[in-house]
Design a protein around this motif. Structure first.
Motif, PDB file in Angstrom:
ATOM      1  N   GLU A 153      -4.429   8.893  -0.525  1.00  0.00           N
ATOM      2  CA  GLU A 153      -5.732   8.798   0.131  1.00  0.00           C
ATOM      3  C   GLU A 153      -6.581  10.031  -0.174  1.00  0.00           C
ATOM      4  O   GLU A 153      -7.788   9.927  -0.389  1.00  0.00           O
ATOM      5  CB  GLU A 153      -5.496   8.659   1.644  1.00  0.00           C
ATOM      6  N   LYS A 154      -5.923  11.185  -0.227  1.00  0.00           N
ATOM      7  CA  LYS A 154      -6.650  12.440  -0.484  1.00  0.00           C
ATOM      8  C   LYS A 154      -7.395  12.374  -1.815  1.00  0.00           C
ATOM      9  O   LYS A 154      -8.393  13.037  -2.017  1.00  0.00           O
ATOM     10  CB  LYS A 154      -5.662  13.625  -0.557  1.00  0.00           C
ATOM     11  N   CYS A 155      -6.848  11.619  -2.774  1.00  0.00           N
ATOM     12  CA  CYS A 155      -7.496  11.515  -4.090  1.00  0.00           C
ATOM     13  C   CYS A 155      -8.201  10.178  -4.245  1.00  0.00           C
ATOM     14  O   CYS A 155      -8.566   9.806  -5.375  1.00  0.00           O
ATOM     15  CB  CYS A 155      -6.475  11.669  -5.215  1.00  0.00           C
ATOM     16  N   ASN A 156      -8.322   9.423  -3.145  1.00  0.00           N
ATOM     17  CA  ASN A 156      -8.999   8.115  -3.209  1.00  0.00           C
ATOM     18  C   ASN A 156      -8.326   7.107  -4.120  1.00  0.00           C
ATOM     19  O   ASN A 156      -8.996   6.301  -4.768  1.00  0.00           O
ATOM     20  CB  ASN A 156     -10.441   8.298  -3.713  1.00  0.00           C
ATOM     21  N   ILE A 157      -7.019   7.178  -4.217  1.00  0.00           N
ATOM     22  CA  ILE A 157      -6.326   6.227  -5.105  1.00  0.00           C
ATOM     23  C   ILE A 157      -5.179   5.538  -4.363  1.00  0.00           C
ATOM     24  O   ILE A 157      -4.144   5.230  -4.967  1.00  0.00           O
ATOM     25  CB  ILE A 157      -5.804   6.907  -6.409  1.00  0.00           C
ATOM     26  N   ASN A 158      -5.385   5.310  -3.071  1.00  0.00           N
ATOM     27  CA  ASN A 158      -4.331   4.646  -2.304  1.00  0.00           C
ATOM     28  C   ASN A 158      -4.434   3.129  -2.494  1.00  0.00           C
ATOM     29  O   ASN A 158      -4.886   2.407  -1.620  1.00  0.00           O
ATOM     30  CB  ASN A 158      -4.471   5.022  -0.825  1.00  0.00           C
ATOM     31  N   THR A 159      -4.030   2.675  -3.662  1.00  0.00           N
ATOM     32  CA  THR A 159      -4.149   1.249  -3.977  1.00  0.00           C
ATOM     33  C   THR A 159      -2.773   0.677  -4.327  1.00  0.00           C
ATOM     34  O   THR A 159      -1.865   1.414  -4.724  1.00  0.00           O
ATOM     35  CB  THR A 159      -5.086   1.018  -5.180  1.00  0.00           C
ATOM     36  N   GLN A 160      -2.670  -0.644  -4.186  1.00  0.00           N
ATOM     37  CA  GLN A 160      -1.417  -1.341  -4.502  1.00  0.00           C
ATOM     38  C   GLN A 160      -0.938  -1.063  -5.941  1.00  0.00           C
ATOM     39  O   GLN A 160       0.221  -0.713  -6.137  1.00  0.00           O
ATOM     40  CB  GLN A 160      -1.663  -2.840  -4.300  1.00  0.00           C
ATOM     41  N   PRO A 161      -1.830  -1.197  -6.958  1.00  0.00           N
ATOM     42  CA  PRO A 161      -1.341  -0.967  -8.323  1.00  0.00           C
ATOM     43  C   PRO A 161      -0.784   0.434  -8.525  1.00  0.00           C
ATOM     44  O   PRO A 161       0.234   0.613  -9.208  1.00  0.00           O
ATOM     45  CB  PRO A 161      -2.573  -1.176  -9.209  1.00  0.00           C
ATOM     46  N   VAL A 162      -1.443   1.435  -7.923  1.00  0.00           N
ATOM     47  CA  VAL A 162      -0.959   2.807  -8.108  1.00  0.00           C
ATOM     48  C   VAL A 162       0.411   2.962  -7.442  1.00  0.00           C
ATOM     49  O   VAL A 162       1.368   3.467  -8.034  1.00  0.00           O
ATOM     50  CB  VAL A 162      -1.962   3.847  -7.548  1.00  0.00           C
ATOM     51  N   LYS A 163       0.524   2.479  -6.191  1.00  0.00           N
ATOM     52  CA  LYS A 163       1.795   2.656  -5.457  1.00  0.00           C
ATOM     53  C   LYS A 163       2.931   1.921  -6.173  1.00  0.00           C
ATOM     54  O   LYS A 163       4.018   2.460  -6.345  1.00  0.00           O
ATOM     55  CB  LYS A 163       1.650   2.151  -4.013  1.00  0.00           C
ATOM     56  N   GLU A 164       2.646   0.698  -6.603  1.00  0.00           N
ATOM     57  CA  GLU A 164       3.711  -0.082  -7.241  1.00  0.00           C
ATOM     58  C   GLU A 164       4.124   0.511  -8.588  1.00  0.00           C
ATOM     59  O   GLU A 164       5.313   0.553  -8.909  1.00  0.00           O
ATOM     60  CB  GLU A 164       3.268  -1.542  -7.399  1.00  0.00           C
ATOM     61  N   ALA A 165       3.130   0.972  -9.351  1.00  0.00           N
ATOM     62  CA  ALA A 165       3.471   1.555 -10.654  1.00  0.00           C
ATOM     63  C   ALA A 165       4.253   2.860 -10.462  1.00  0.00           C
ATOM     64  O   ALA A 165       5.196   3.150 -11.207  1.00  0.00           O
ATOM     65  CB  ALA A 165       2.202   1.801 -11.474  1.00  0.00           C
ATOM     66  N   LEU A 166       3.902   3.635  -9.429  1.00  0.00           N
ATOM     67  CA  LEU A 166       4.606   4.902  -9.185  1.00  0.00           C
ATOM     68  C   LEU A 166       6.073   4.643  -8.784  1.00  0.00           C
ATOM     69  O   LEU A 166       6.977   5.355  -9.236  1.00  0.00           O
ATOM     70  CB  LEU A 166       3.883   5.709  -8.101  1.00  0.00           C
ATOM     71  N   VAL A 167       6.296   3.634  -7.965  1.00  0.00           N
ATOM     72  CA  VAL A 167       7.668   3.308  -7.560  1.00  0.00           C
ATOM     73  C   VAL A 167       8.475   2.882  -8.794  1.00  0.00           C
ATOM     74  O   VAL A 167       9.598   3.345  -9.031  1.00  0.00           O
ATOM     75  CB  VAL A 167       7.685   2.212  -6.463  1.00  0.00           C
ATOM     76  N   LEU A 168       7.858   2.022  -9.604  1.00  0.00           N
ATOM     77  CA  LEU A 168       8.557   1.555 -10.812  1.00  0.00           C
ATOM     78  C   LEU A 168       8.860   2.729 -11.748  1.00  0.00           C
ATOM     79  O   LEU A 168       9.993   2.917 -12.205  1.00  0.00           O
ATOM     80  CB  LEU A 168       7.715   0.496 -11.513  1.00  0.00           C
ATOM     81  N   ALA A 169       7.842   3.553 -12.009  1.00  0.00           N
ATOM     82  CA  ALA A 169       8.029   4.679 -12.938  1.00  0.00           C
ATOM     83  C   ALA A 169       9.074   5.657 -12.404  1.00  0.00           C
ATOM     84  O   ALA A 169       9.806   6.279 -13.175  1.00  0.00           O
ATOM     85  CB  ALA A 169       6.695   5.392 -13.157  1.00  0.00           C
TER      86      ALA A 169
END
Ligand code: PML
Ligand code: MG
Length: 294
Positions: A184-200
């Motif tokens: 949220e601090k960087c304005n990128i609290n989105t589903q694609p970001v969270k899911e890609a980060l978990v996968l990576a």
């Protein structure tokens, strides 16, 4: 614990393939950022997908949220929703999310330089890099990831059309809450970001995988990433132009690593992100390569 997976799709009527802004008919064009062309049923268009690992007590509410997600996707209504609930027979391996940072990159040509520098600083050879770029720039996308030996550049995934589908992964409720605050601090609290980060993070936790390159196969999603245990998750904006139907993932393997245990880990071994790392704001490439940003 249970692993819950959702996949929503729709039949495409013969002669009604998807079209991009151009004229070319793209029957295999993915419909969402999770979409990949489904070669087992060429007229089956993937609409959305999701998965996670949860305590059994959350099954009912998660299934409901996956159904809502499948039914209310901007890409339209599915005519098939598959939900799989699988009881895990082994405890998930607990890992930490990679630290996430966004590069200051404004064009695909700038992104190309970043990709090359990040991967070569990770020990990926020029040959392996060219093989990987050919995979992620091919408009015929694979469903899963390519596995490429980091030195010879040899492609070693058992099925080149399907690729490796990373599965049995998730994030705990607590870590997800903390991650949301951080992003949220960087304005990128989105589903694609969270899911890609978990996968990576699951991929990078495999000792035989040196790094990953990902470009979304969604024609409208133009941020990709390079990730590794050493570098973290490096987001690269403008990695491709809009309306480009290419994309994919490549995992770079230690030369001569045994392939089947790696594939088994990625597809079958349950891994749960249970803690997160700080996510610093935007950074320049040299700071990331020199590790001056954490
Ligand atoms: C995808 O789901 O197609 C990959 C998205 C990768 C980038 C996510 C981000 O960090 O913005
Ligand atoms: Mg995708």
């Amino acid at each position: 614990m249970v692993n819950i997976r959702m996949r929503a799709s729709r039949q495409i009527a013969e002669g009604k393939g998807l079209r991009t802004s151009g004229e070319k008919r793209l029957r295999h064009m993915p419909a969402t950022r999770h979409a990949a062309p489904d070669r087992t049923a060429p007229d089956n268009e993937h609409i959305s997908g999701a998965e996670g690992i949860y305590p059994k007590s959350r099954t009912r509410s998660i299934v409901q949220s996956y159904l809502d997600r499948a039914r209310n996707h901007p890409k339209g209504k599915p005519d098939s929703i598959q939900i799989t609930i699988e009881r895990l027979t082994q405890r998930p391996q607990l890992i930490s999310a990679l630290p996430l940072v966004t590069l200051n990159c404004t064009s695909p040509s700038g992104a190309d330089i970043c990709i090359r520098k990040l991967l070569s600083s990770s020990g990926i050879s020029g040959a392996a890099l060219e093989v990987a770029l050919a995979v992620v720039r091919n408009t015929v996308c694979m469903r899963g990831a390519a596995l490429v030996y980091a030195h010879s550049g040899r492609r070693v995934e058992p099925d080149r059309r399907r690729g490796i589908r990373v599965s049995r992964l998730g994030i705990t409720e607590e870590a997800e809450g903390l991650l949301a605050q951080e992003l949220e601090k960087c304005n990128i609290n989105t589903q694609p970001v969270k899911e890609a980060l978990v996968l990576a993070s699951k991929v990078a936790a495999c000792p035989d995988i040196i790094a990953e390159l990902c470009i979304s196969d969604d024609p409208d999603y133009t941020t990709g990433y390079v990730a590794s245990q050493a570098l973290g998750y490096i987001r690269i904006p403008h990695i491709k132009k809009k309306k480009i139907a290419s994309g994919g993932r490549v995992f770079f393997l230690r030369e001569r690593a045994d392939i089947s245990p790696v594939v088994r880990y990625l597809e079958k071994i349950p891994v749960l992100v249970a803690s997160i790392s700080p996510c610093p704001a935007m950074h320049a490439l040299h700071e990331i390569i020199d590790h001056n940003y954490r």
